[in-house]
Every structure is written in structure tokens, then in C-alpha cells.
Design a protein around this motif. Structure first.
Motif, PDB file in Angstrom:
ATOM      1  N   PHE A 120       1.099  -1.606   0.137  1.00  0.00           N
ATOM      2  CA  PHE A 120       0.441  -0.041   0.226  1.00  0.00           C
ATOM      3  C   PHE A 120       1.214   1.572  -0.061  1.00  0.00           C
ATOM      4  O   PHE A 120       0.279   2.391  -0.732  1.00  0.00           O
ATOM      5  CB  PHE A 120      -0.927  -0.416   1.183  1.00  0.00           C
ATOM      6  CG  PHE A 120      -2.270  -0.796   0.996  1.00  0.00           C
ATOM      7  CD1 PHE A 120      -2.456  -1.355   0.234  1.00  0.00           C
ATOM      8  CD2 PHE A 120      -2.850  -0.980   2.358  1.00  0.00           C
ATOM      9  CE1 PHE A 120      -3.518  -2.763   0.344  1.00  0.00           C
ATOM     10  CE2 PHE A 120      -4.319  -2.067   1.658  1.00  0.00           C
ATOM     11  CZ  PHE A 120      -4.450  -2.410   0.900  1.00  0.00           C
ATOM     12  N   GLU A 121       2.030   1.337   0.944  1.00  0.00           N
ATOM     13  CA  GLU A 121       2.907   2.363   0.644  1.00  0.00           C
ATOM     14  C   GLU A 121       3.534   2.537   0.239  1.00  0.00           C
ATOM     15  O   GLU A 121       3.882   4.377  -1.146  1.00  0.00           O
ATOM     16  CB  GLU A 121       4.099   2.255   1.660  1.00  0.00           C
ATOM     17  CG  GLU A 121       2.880   2.004   3.237  1.00  0.00           C
ATOM     18  CD  GLU A 121       3.540   2.166   4.507  1.00  0.00           C
ATOM     19  OE1 GLU A 121       4.985   1.311   4.050  1.00  0.00           O
ATOM     20  OE2 GLU A 121       3.633   2.285   5.735  1.00  0.00           O
ATOM     21  N   SER A 122       4.195   1.857  -1.215  1.00  0.00           N
ATOM     22  CA  SER A 122       4.924   1.813  -2.358  1.00  0.00           C
ATOM     23  C   SER A 122       3.475   2.409  -2.949  1.00  0.00           C
ATOM     24  O   SER A 122       4.348   3.019  -3.769  1.00  0.00           O
ATOM     25  CB  SER A 122       5.207   0.906  -2.831  1.00  0.00           C
ATOM     26  OG  SER A 122       4.681  -0.377  -2.693  1.00  0.00           O
ATOM     27  N   ALA A 123       2.760   1.870  -3.283  1.00  0.00           N
ATOM     28  CA  ALA A 123       1.739   2.454  -4.315  1.00  0.00           C
ATOM     29  C   ALA A 123       0.827   3.535  -4.168  1.00  0.00           C
ATOM     30  O   ALA A 123       0.752   4.509  -5.259  1.00  0.00           O
ATOM     31  CB  ALA A 123       0.999   1.305  -4.456  1.00  0.00           C
ATOM     32  N   ALA A 124       0.696   3.829  -3.084  1.00  0.00           N
ATOM     33  CA  ALA A 124       0.794   5.427  -2.794  1.00  0.00           C
ATOM     34  C   ALA A 124       1.614   6.447  -3.114  1.00  0.00           C
ATOM     35  O   ALA A 124       1.361   7.861  -3.956  1.00  0.00           O
ATOM     36  CB  ALA A 124       0.233   5.439  -0.882  1.00  0.00           C
ATOM     37  N   HIS A 125       2.586   5.912  -3.388  1.00  0.00           N
ATOM     38  CA  HIS A 125       4.033   6.649  -3.850  1.00  0.00           C
ATOM     39  C   HIS A 125       3.624   6.897  -5.267  1.00  0.00           C
ATOM     40  O   HIS A 125       3.882   7.764  -5.724  1.00  0.00           O
ATOM     41  CB  HIS A 125       5.487   6.318  -3.525  1.00  0.00           C
ATOM     42  CG  HIS A 125       6.321   6.767  -4.077  1.00  0.00           C
ATOM     43  ND1 HIS A 125       7.045   8.480  -3.175  1.00  0.00           N
ATOM     44  CD2 HIS A 125       7.190   6.818  -4.936  1.00  0.00           C
ATOM     45  CE1 HIS A 125       7.550   8.948  -3.810  1.00  0.00           C
ATOM     46  NE2 HIS A 125       8.189   8.116  -5.057  1.00  0.00           N
ATOM     47  N   ALA A 126       3.384   5.550  -5.986  1.00  0.00           N
ATOM     48  CA  ALA A 126       3.237   5.670  -6.892  1.00  0.00           C
ATOM     49  C   ALA A 126       2.203   6.480  -7.718  1.00  0.00           C
ATOM     50  O   ALA A 126       2.496   7.036  -8.987  1.00  0.00           O
ATOM     51  CB  ALA A 126       3.503   3.733  -7.784  1.00  0.00           C
ATOM     52  N   TYR A 127       1.105   6.191  -7.124  1.00  0.00           N
ATOM     53  CA  TYR A 127       0.107   5.880  -7.895  1.00  0.00           C
ATOM     54  C   TYR A 127      -1.071   7.797  -7.209  1.00  0.00           C
ATOM     55  O   TYR A 127      -2.066   8.160  -8.120  1.00  0.00           O
ATOM     56  CB  TYR A 127      -1.462   5.139  -8.295  1.00  0.00           C
ATOM     57  CG  TYR A 127      -0.627   4.231  -8.941  1.00  0.00           C
ATOM     58  CD1 TYR A 127      -1.302   4.423 -10.776  1.00  0.00           C
ATOM     59  CD2 TYR A 127       0.225   3.068  -8.741  1.00  0.00           C
ATOM     60  CE1 TYR A 127      -0.194   2.542 -10.898  1.00  0.00           C
ATOM     61  CE2 TYR A 127       0.542   1.837  -9.352  1.00  0.00           C
ATOM     62  CZ  TYR A 127       0.185   2.004 -10.637  1.00  0.00           C
ATOM     63  OH  TYR A 127       0.456   0.846 -11.314  1.00  0.00           O
ATOM     64  N   GLY A 128      -0.693   8.251  -6.240  1.00  0.00           N
ATOM     65  CA  GLY A 128      -1.080   9.018  -5.403  1.00  0.00           C
ATOM     66  C   GLY A 128      -2.502   9.181  -5.854  1.00  0.00           C
ATOM     67  O   GLY A 128      -3.457   8.032  -4.405  1.00  0.00           O
ATOM     68  N   GLU A 129      -2.969   9.489  -6.397  1.00  0.00           N
ATOM     69  CA  GLU A 129      -4.769  10.146  -5.436  1.00  0.00           C
ATOM     70  C   GLU A 129      -5.767   9.269  -6.821  1.00  0.00           C
ATOM     71  O   GLU A 129      -6.566   8.817  -6.734  1.00  0.00           O
ATOM     72  CB  GLU A 129      -4.980  11.778  -6.142  1.00  0.00           C
ATOM     73  CG  GLU A 129      -4.949  12.071  -7.917  1.00  0.00           C
ATOM     74  CD  GLU A 129      -5.057  13.440  -7.715  1.00  0.00           C
ATOM     75  OE1 GLU A 129      -5.013  14.206  -9.629  1.00  0.00           O
ATOM     76  OE2 GLU A 129      -5.930  14.463  -6.545  1.00  0.00           O
ATOM     77  N   ARG A 130      -4.561   8.479  -7.775  1.00  0.00           N
ATOM     78  CA  ARG A 130      -5.524   7.675  -8.174  1.00  0.00           C
ATOM     79  C   ARG A 130      -5.415   6.391  -8.627  1.00  0.00           C
ATOM     80  O   ARG A 130      -5.842   5.602  -8.840  1.00  0.00           O
ATOM     81  CB  ARG A 130      -4.729   7.652 -10.001  1.00  0.00           C
ATOM     82  CG  ARG A 130      -4.595   9.294 -10.874  1.00  0.00           C
ATOM     83  CD  ARG A 130      -3.637   9.078 -11.820  1.00  0.00           C
ATOM     84  NE  ARG A 130      -4.362   8.612 -12.826  1.00  0.00           N
ATOM     85  CZ  ARG A 130      -3.482   7.289 -13.275  1.00  0.00           C
ATOM     86  NH1 ARG A 130      -2.508   7.313 -12.821  1.00  0.00           N
ATOM     87  NH2 ARG A 130      -4.415   6.651 -14.576  1.00  0.00           N
ATOM     88  N   LEU A 131      -5.301   5.708  -6.739  1.00  0.00           N
ATOM     89  CA  LEU A 131      -5.017   4.776  -5.899  1.00  0.00           C
ATOM     90  C   LEU A 131      -5.898   4.419  -5.466  1.00  0.00           C
ATOM     91  O   LEU A 131      -7.215   5.565  -4.573  1.00  0.00           O
ATOM     92  CB  LEU A 131      -3.829   4.491  -5.142  1.00  0.00           C
ATOM     93  CG  LEU A 131      -3.335   3.036  -4.458  1.00  0.00           C
ATOM     94  CD1 LEU A 131      -2.928   2.362  -5.704  1.00  0.00           C
ATOM     95  CD2 LEU A 131      -2.470   3.293  -3.285  1.00  0.00           C
ATOM     96  N   LEU A 132      -6.507   3.453  -5.424  1.00  0.00           N
ATOM     97  CA  LEU A 132      -8.015   2.468  -4.609  1.00  0.00           C
ATOM     98  C   LEU A 132      -7.425   1.456  -3.684  1.00  0.00           C
ATOM     99  O   LEU A 132      -6.703   0.922  -4.131  1.00  0.00           O
ATOM    100  CB  LEU A 132      -9.189   2.521  -5.421  1.00  0.00           C
ATOM    101  CG  LEU A 132     -10.332   1.595  -4.006  1.00  0.00           C
ATOM    102  CD1 LEU A 132     -11.420   2.562  -3.589  1.00  0.00           C
ATOM    103  CD2 LEU A 132     -11.896   1.390  -5.395  1.00  0.00           C
ATOM    104  N   GLY A 133      -7.722   1.859  -2.680  1.00  0.00           N
ATOM    105  CA  GLY A 133      -7.184   0.175  -0.905  1.00  0.00           C
ATOM    106  C   GLY A 133      -8.118  -0.022  -1.365  1.00  0.00           C
ATOM    107  O   GLY A 133      -9.084   0.290  -0.392  1.00  0.00           O
ATOM    108  N   ILE A 134      -7.902  -2.004  -0.597  1.00  0.00           N
ATOM    109  CA  ILE A 134      -8.863  -1.806  -0.019  1.00  0.00           C
ATOM    110  C   ILE A 134      -8.639  -3.111   0.841  1.00  0.00           C
ATOM    111  O   ILE A 134      -7.577  -3.891   0.433  1.00  0.00           O
ATOM    112  CB  ILE A 134      -9.913  -3.098  -1.177  1.00  0.00           C
ATOM    113  CG1 ILE A 134     -11.021  -1.675  -2.048  1.00  0.00           C
ATOM    114  CG2 ILE A 134     -10.860  -3.668  -0.769  1.00  0.00           C
ATOM    115  CD1 ILE A 134     -11.119  -2.606  -3.496  1.00  0.00           C
ATOM    116  N   VAL A 135      -9.298  -3.209   2.005  1.00  0.00           N
ATOM    117  CA  VAL A 135      -8.915  -3.613   3.207  1.00  0.00           C
ATOM    118  C   VAL A 135     -10.397  -4.496   3.278  1.00  0.00           C
ATOM    119  O   VAL A 135     -11.117  -4.603   3.541  1.00  0.00           O
ATOM    120  CB  VAL A 135      -8.173  -3.170   4.636  1.00  0.00           C
ATOM    121  CG1 VAL A 135      -7.989  -3.730   5.178  1.00  0.00           C
ATOM    122  CG2 VAL A 135      -7.641  -2.110   4.082  1.00  0.00           C
TER     123      VAL A 135
END
Length: 201
Positions: A120-135
Motif C-alpha cells: 500500500f505504501e509503495s503504491a500510494a507513492h507511485a499512484y497518488g490520488e489515482r489509487l484505490l486501496g481495499i482492506v
């Protein structure tokens, strides 16, 4: 909260799951249509020292390609990636290049490798506001800090409704972290994700 237009602009989806999460994924992934646009990167906690059977399991159930990636693989649209057993899976996007996958044998994080937080942390850095995370369902708090990183980067995070999760600790921890935009049933997630389709030329 993403509306329909926002859903169509998601660049990637990252999913974290542990105990009870395979059943949740069995609900979500087979329902994704062939025109589903974003890549989906998934960490499921599996027993150390054993190969993951998840890619083979879901390859027979899903219309989207299912991959267990190699280090430095370029991330393709409309493809589902499962973190290999025993490796952290990260997203790399340096110098304007297309995002790719990095695999790491760094020490476990929150007793887990692969770690939801690391993805999640690495993807947040790469995609920023275009990222959706699901827990999804899980028995520990892995993913809570990663979900916070997604929110801080401008992305959005959903959590499985804890009352529907066999092991609610993981979604509850993300909710308690203040990282979750919406708490949804699996049916609601499926309906919303179906909006992430490629536009016709």
C-alpha cells in the motif's frame, strides 16, 4: 468518496487480506469484467515456506489475467497480480517510467512477508490520488498504516464491513486508523468496481 466519474479515473487497485480474505476475493475477482481497466495488486498472508496456490485457483475463476509476478515486471492494465509467497511486493515508478513491480526479501513487517503495508505504501507513492486501496478480512492490523498512506497521498480506501468479515481485525484496524473513506459490503464493492472499465474509442 469516488463517484462514477472518479471510479473511471482509478489508476490501480491494491487489496490486502488475511484470514477469511480468500472467500472475499472469491466474491470480488470473478465479478470483474473483461473490460476492467486498472491493474489489481493483491497481498494475501500465506503460510511461510509454502508456495501460494492463489494464482492457479483464481485463474480458473476469472476472466482477467492472473499473474504471480517476477521482479521488474511492468504493471499491465486489467491484470491481477498476487504477491509471491515469501516476498514483499512493491510498486516502483521512477523517472516518469511506467510503474513496475519490485520483489523484496526484506524482513517481515508486522510479522508478515508479503506485507499489506509495504504494498500500500509503495503504491500510494507511485499512484497518488489515482489509487484505490481495499482492506478485506484478516486477523491482524497489517494494512492500517498502508491505508493511511493511501489517504494521505490523496487516494481512497475501502474496508470490508467488519460485520461481514470472518476475521474483522484487519478492517477494524484500518477504520480505527482513520484511513477508510467507506465501509462496504462485498456486493457494494463489486458494484462500484464494475464502473472501472476501459472507455470505448
Amino acid at each position: 468518496m469516488f463517484d462514477t466519474i472518479g471510479m473511471q479515473h482509478i489508476g490501480a487497485v491494491v487489496i490486502g487480506a488475511s484470514a477469511g480474505g480468500v472467500d472475499a476475493l472469491s466474491h470480488l475477482l470473478p465479478a470483474l469484467p473483461k473490460a476492467f481497466a486498472p491493474p489489481v495488486l493483491i497481498v494475501v498472508h500465506v503460510r511461510q515456506g509454502q508456495p501460494s496456490l492463489l494464482p492457479a485457483l483464481f485463474a480458473t475463476r476469472c476472466v482477467l489475467p492472473i499473474e504471480e509476478p517476477f521482479d521488474k515486471d511492468e504493471i499491465a492494465h486489467g491484470t491481477v497480480y498476487f504477491a509471491p509467497a515469501g516476498y514483499h511486493m512493491l510498486v516502483e515508478a521512477e523517472g516518469g517510467e511506467a510503474p513496475s513491480i519490485a520483489l523484496s526479501v526484506d524482513p517481515p513487517v508486522r510479522f508478515s512477508r508479503p506485507s499489506v503495508d509495504v504494498l500500500f505504501e509503495s503504491a500510494a507513492h507511485a499512484y497518488g490520488e489515482r489509487l484505490l486501496g481495499i482492506v478485506l478480512s484478516g486477523a491482524n492490523d497489517d494494512g492500517a498504516r498502508g491505508a493511511r498512506a493511501i489517504r494521505d497521498a490523496g487516494g481512497a480506501c475501502w474496508a470490508q464491513d467488519p460485520t461481514t468479515a470472518p476475521s474483522p481485525a484487519m478492517p477494524l484496524a484500518a477504520i480505527a486508523e482513520g484511513a477508510v473513506h467507506e465501509v462496504l459490503t462485498l456486493d457494494a464493492m463489486t458494484m462500484r468496481l464494475s464502473q472501472c472499465i476501459r472507455r470505448q474509442p
